[in-house]
Design a protein around this motif. Structure first.
Motif, PDB file in Angstrom:
ATOM      1  N   GLY A  41       0.815  -1.216   0.000  1.00  0.00           N
ATOM      2  CA  GLY A  41       0.000   0.000   0.000  1.00  0.00           C
ATOM      3  C   GLY A  41       0.845   1.259   0.000  1.00  0.00           C
ATOM      4  N   ASP A  42       1.907   1.248   0.780  1.00  0.00           N
ATOM      5  CA  ASP A  42       2.819   2.394   0.816  1.00  0.00           C
ATOM      6  C   ASP A  42       3.480   2.604  -0.548  1.00  0.00           C
ATOM      7  OD1 ASP A  42       4.390   4.475   2.305  1.00  0.00           O
ATOM      8  OD2 ASP A  42       6.041   3.144   1.715  1.00  0.00           O
ATOM      9  N   ALA A  43       3.940   1.498  -1.151  1.00  0.00           N
ATOM     10  CA  ALA A  43       4.599   1.600  -2.461  1.00  0.00           C
ATOM     11  C   ALA A  43       3.628   2.121  -3.528  1.00  0.00           C
ATOM     12  CB  ALA A  43       5.161   0.244  -2.870  1.00  0.00           C
ATOM     13  N   LEU A  44       2.390   1.623  -3.497  1.00  0.00           N
ATOM     14  CA  LEU A  44       1.396   2.095  -4.468  1.00  0.00           C
ATOM     15  C   LEU A  44       1.067   3.557  -4.251  1.00  0.00           C
ATOM     16  CD1 LEU A  44      -1.020  -0.969  -4.566  1.00  0.00           C
ATOM     17  CD2 LEU A  44       0.461  -0.158  -6.410  1.00  0.00           C
ATOM     18  N   ALA A  45       0.917   3.968  -2.992  1.00  0.00           N
ATOM     19  CA  ALA A  45       0.610   5.368  -2.704  1.00  0.00           C
ATOM     20  C   ALA A  45       1.742   6.275  -3.151  1.00  0.00           C
ATOM     21  CB  ALA A  45       0.350   5.551  -1.210  1.00  0.00           C
ATOM     22  N   ARG A  46       2.975   5.851  -2.928  1.00  0.00           N
ATOM     23  CA  ARG A  46       4.111   6.662  -3.379  1.00  0.00           C
ATOM     24  C   ARG A  46       4.156   6.743  -4.897  1.00  0.00           C
ATOM     25  NH1 ARG A  46       8.078   7.529   0.751  1.00  0.00           N
ATOM     26  NH2 ARG A  46       7.494   6.409   2.636  1.00  0.00           N
ATOM     27  N   GLY A  47       3.779   5.665  -5.578  1.00  0.00           N
ATOM     28  CA  GLY A  47       3.769   5.664  -7.031  1.00  0.00           C
ATOM     29  C   GLY A  47       2.675   6.550  -7.606  1.00  0.00           C
ATOM     30  N   VAL A  48       1.520   6.546  -6.965  1.00  0.00           N
ATOM     31  CA  VAL A  48       0.385   7.323  -7.456  1.00  0.00           C
ATOM     32  C   VAL A  48       0.503   8.782  -7.055  1.00  0.00           C
ATOM     33  CG1 VAL A  48      -2.108   7.622  -7.261  1.00  0.00           C
ATOM     34  CG2 VAL A  48      -1.166   5.331  -7.538  1.00  0.00           C
TER      35      VAL A  48
END
Length: 50
Positions: A41-48
């Motif tokens: 979730g953290d990685a996706l949020a940073r990507g988005v």
């Protein structure tokens, strides 16, 4: 029932019925899955929202 109370109930129930290995596996897998989901979730949020 919340997710946390269900996790606790199932782990204790397994231990009380003599399935101590399954209780330990349930605890380990649940914690690892939760940490994995948080990291993803953290990685996706940073990507988005980067």
């Amino acid at each position: 029932m919340s997710t946390c109370s269900t996790f606790s109930f199932e782990t204790v129930r397994l231990a009380q019925t003599g399935a101590k290995v399954l209780a330990a596996a349930n605890a380990v897998v649940s914690v690892l899955a939760g940490l994995g989901a948080a990291i993803l979730g953290d990685a996706l949020a940073r990507g988005v929202f980067g």
